[in-house]
Design a protein around this motif. Structure first.
Motif, PDB file in Angstrom:
ATOM      1  N   SER A   1       0.864  -1.188   0.000  1.00 17.42           N
ATOM      2  CA  SER A   1       0.000   0.000   0.000  1.00 17.42           C
ATOM      3  C   SER A   1       0.893   1.229   0.000  1.00 17.42           C
ATOM      4  CB  SER A   1      -0.860   0.046   1.264  1.00 17.42           C
ATOM      5  OG  SER A   1      -1.580  -1.147   1.434  1.00 17.42           O
ATOM      6  N   VAL A   2       0.522   2.214  -0.765  1.00 15.87           N
ATOM      7  CA  VAL A   2       1.247   3.487  -0.741  1.00 15.87           C
ATOM      8  C   VAL A   2       0.246   4.605  -0.503  1.00 15.87           C
ATOM      9  CG1 VAL A   2       2.736   5.091  -1.967  1.00 15.87           C
ATOM     10  CG2 VAL A   2       3.023   2.618  -2.302  1.00 15.87           C
ATOM     11  N   ILE A   3       0.446   5.304   0.587  1.00 10.96           N
ATOM     12  CA  ILE A   3      -0.433   6.421   0.946  1.00 10.96           C
ATOM     13  C   ILE A   3       0.365   7.708   0.769  1.00 10.96           C
ATOM     14  CG2 ILE A   3      -1.862   7.443   2.753  1.00 10.96           C
ATOM     15  CD1 ILE A   3      -1.987   4.623   4.017  1.00 10.96           C
ATOM     16  N   ASN A   4      -0.223   8.644   0.060  1.00 11.60           N
ATOM     17  CA  ASN A   4       0.485   9.879  -0.271  1.00 11.60           C
ATOM     18  C   ASN A   4      -0.054  11.076   0.484  1.00 11.60           C
ATOM     19  OD1 ASN A   4       2.324   8.947  -2.441  1.00 11.60           O
ATOM     20  ND2 ASN A   4       0.403   8.373  -3.418  1.00 11.60           N
ATOM     21  N   CYS A   5       0.823  12.051   0.654  1.00  9.18           N
ATOM     22  CA  CYS A   5       0.479  13.250   1.420  1.00  9.18           C
ATOM     23  C   CYS A   5       1.292  14.412   0.865  1.00  9.18           C
ATOM     24  CB  CYS A   5       0.818  12.993   2.888  1.00  9.18           C
ATOM     25  SG  CYS A   5       0.673  14.400   4.001  1.00  9.18           S
ATOM     26  N   THR A   6       0.661  15.559   0.757  1.00  8.82           N
ATOM     27  CA  THR A   6       1.405  16.769   0.402  1.00  8.82           C
ATOM     28  C   THR A   6       1.172  17.826   1.465  1.00  8.82           C
ATOM     29  OG1 THR A   6      -0.434  17.604  -0.942  1.00  8.82           O
ATOM     30  CG2 THR A   6       1.283  16.361  -2.083  1.00  8.82           C
ATOM     31  N   TYR A   7       2.132  18.680   1.647  1.00  8.87           N
ATOM     32  CA  TYR A   7       2.016  19.731   2.645  1.00  8.87           C
ATOM     33  C   TYR A   7       2.549  21.021   2.061  1.00  8.87           C
ATOM     34  CZ  TYR A   7       6.975  18.672   3.373  1.00  8.87           C
ATOM     35  OH  TYR A   7       8.309  18.463   3.189  1.00  8.87           O
ATOM     36  N   THR A   8       2.203  22.121   2.691  1.00 13.39           N
ATOM     37  CA  THR A   8       2.564  23.410   2.105  1.00 13.39           C
ATOM     38  C   THR A   8       3.623  24.165   2.885  1.00 13.39           C
ATOM     39  OG1 THR A   8       0.747  24.499   3.280  1.00 13.39           O
ATOM     40  CG2 THR A   8       0.296  23.711   1.039  1.00 13.39           C
ATOM     41  N   ASP A   9       3.758  23.837   4.168  1.00 15.68           N
ATOM     42  CA  ASP A   9       4.641  24.650   5.009  1.00 15.68           C
ATOM     43  C   ASP A   9       6.088  24.193   4.866  1.00 15.68           C
ATOM     44  OD1 ASP A   9       4.208  25.983   8.352  1.00 15.68           O
ATOM     45  OD2 ASP A   9       5.924  26.099   6.997  1.00 15.68           O
ATOM     46  N   SER A  10       6.915  25.022   4.260  1.00 14.36           N
ATOM     47  CA  SER A  10       8.306  24.639   4.025  1.00 14.36           C
ATOM     48  C   SER A  10       9.135  24.649   5.313  1.00 14.36           C
ATOM     49  CB  SER A  10       8.938  25.567   2.997  1.00 14.36           C
ATOM     50  OG  SER A  10       8.820  26.906   3.426  1.00 14.36           O
ATOM     51  N   SER A  11       8.569  25.206   6.386  1.00 20.34           N
ATOM     52  CA  SER A  11       9.311  25.227   7.646  1.00 20.34           C
ATOM     53  C   SER A  11       9.014  24.000   8.514  1.00 20.34           C
ATOM     54  CB  SER A  11       8.988  26.497   8.430  1.00 20.34           C
ATOM     55  OG  SER A  11       7.628  26.508   8.800  1.00 20.34           O
ATOM     56  N   SER A  12       8.278  23.045   7.969  1.00 16.90           N
ATOM     57  CA  SER A  12       7.989  21.818   8.714  1.00 16.90           C
ATOM     58  C   SER A  12       9.288  21.152   9.138  1.00 16.90           C
ATOM     59  CB  SER A  12       7.183  20.835   7.861  1.00 16.90           C
ATOM     60  OG  SER A  12       5.935  21.377   7.527  1.00 16.90           O
ATOM     61  N   THR A  13       9.341  20.768  10.393  1.00 18.06           N
ATOM     62  CA  THR A  13      10.553  20.127  10.900  1.00 18.06           C
ATOM     63  C   THR A  13      10.422  18.617  10.933  1.00 18.06           C
ATOM     64  OG1 THR A  13       9.679  20.506  13.120  1.00 18.06           O
ATOM     65  CG2 THR A  13      11.253  22.120  12.268  1.00 18.06           C
ATOM     66  N   TYR A  14       9.252  18.160  11.366  1.00 17.90           N
ATOM     67  CA  TYR A  14       9.000  16.727  11.428  1.00 17.90           C
ATOM     68  C   TYR A  14       7.693  16.414  10.716  1.00 17.90           C
ATOM     69  CZ  TYR A  14      12.684  16.243  14.885  1.00 17.90           C
ATOM     70  OH  TYR A  14      13.892  16.234  15.517  1.00 17.90           O
ATOM     71  N   LEU A  15       7.664  15.227  10.119  1.00 19.86           N
ATOM     72  CA  LEU A  15       6.444  14.765   9.457  1.00 19.86           C
ATOM     73  C   LEU A  15       6.121  13.376   9.980  1.00 19.86           C
ATOM     74  CD1 LEU A  15       8.108  16.303   6.640  1.00 19.86           C
ATOM     75  CD2 LEU A  15       5.636  16.631   6.603  1.00 19.86           C
ATOM     76  N   TYR A  16       4.832  13.124  10.157  1.00 19.64           N
ATOM     77  CA  TYR A  16       4.390  11.951  10.899  1.00 19.64           C
ATOM     78  C   TYR A  16       3.370  11.135  10.106  1.00 19.64           C
ATOM     79  CZ  TYR A  16       6.126  14.691  14.847  1.00 19.64           C
ATOM     80  OH  TYR A  16       6.910  15.422  15.699  1.00 19.64           O
ATOM     81  N   TRP A  17       3.329   9.864  10.481  1.00 20.69           N
ATOM     82  CA  TRP A  17       2.223   9.012  10.069  1.00 20.69           C
ATOM     83  C   TRP A  17       1.602   8.383  11.320  1.00 20.69           C
ATOM     84  CZ3 TRP A  17      -0.024   9.147   5.528  1.00 20.69           C
ATOM     85  CH2 TRP A  17       0.706   9.585   4.410  1.00 20.69           C
TER      86      TRP A  17
END
Lengths: 117, 110
Positions: free
Chosen positions: B18-34
């Motif tokens: 399974s591949v779940i995709n995500c996009t985000y807009t904030d370039s200052s994001s430090t950590y990304l989670y699932w």
């Protein structure tokens, strides 16, 4: 992972009454905890940041007089929904970052389902 | 402001990836989670990735981060029926505060 508990898991109350929800970090201390709200089939929205020993910080649009937050100790934060109305019915979830992982390792409680009749 | 987007549904056969995709807009994001959420339950932290990494693997889970495109993906190898749940990606830009996507409902068919 670290354990965060919430109590109660479900509560039904009458319109106009107040309800208190507890969030506890069981095996670590948390100077900061976060309260989220989740509507059915929707995402989580941050309501407020609970700070031990100081006032909570509320997100824009969240009424601080309606959602009272008290961070009484390093392991306990409470959210009190005052004068509850049916539109306050929701799933309330707290989270706490662990001390060992820093703020970037966050664990969530199991949630509290509030139904206001 | 911060915005996180996910596809709403994914259906796979047991044993497939399974591949779940995500996009985000904030370039200052430090950590990304699932995170994983089963019906009526809270959120289970599956994995997270620091923004200066491009890949992280943890058993059946592989996270890929394309910081240039602000794209995050979660690959679950050998998907099982017990993996059926809602998967949320989230990003941390402000200290400790998470912004969540809408969640992807993963359905695994036998």
């Amino acid at each position: 992972g670290a354990v965060v508990s919430q109590h109660p898991s479900r509560v039904i109350c009458k319109s106009g009454t107040s309800v208190k929800i507890e969030c506890r970090s069981l095996d670590f201390q948390a100077t900061t905890m976060f309260w989220y709200r989740q509507f059915p089939k929707q995402s989580l929205m941050l309501m407020a940041t609970s700070n031990e020993g100081s006032k909570a910080t509320y997100e824009q649009g969240v009424e601080k007089d309606k959602f009272l937050i008290n961070h009484a100790s390093l392991t306990l934060s409470t959210l009190t929904v005052t004068s509850a109305h049916p539109e306050d019915s929701s799933f309330y979830i707290c989270s706490a970052p662990t001390g060992t992982g820093g703020m970037y390792e966050q664990y969530f409680g199991p949630g509290t389902r509030l139904t206001v009749t | 402001g911060e915005d996180v987007e996910q596809s709403l549904f994914l259906s796979v056969r047991e044993g497939d990836s399974s591949v779940i995709n995500c996009t985000y807009t904030d370039s200052s994001s430090t950590y990304l989670y699932w995170y994983k959420q089963e019906p009526g339950a809270g959120l289970q932290l599956l994995t997270y990735i620091f923004s200066n990494m491009d890949m992280k693997q943890d058993q059946r889970l592989t996270v890929l981060l394309n910081k240039k495109d602000k794209h995050l993906s979660l690959r679950i190898a050998d998907t099982q029926t017990g993996d059926s749940a809602i998967y949320f990606c989230a990003e941390m830009a402000s200290y400790g505060k998470l912004t969540f996507g809408q969640g992807t409902i993963l359905t695994v068919h036998p």
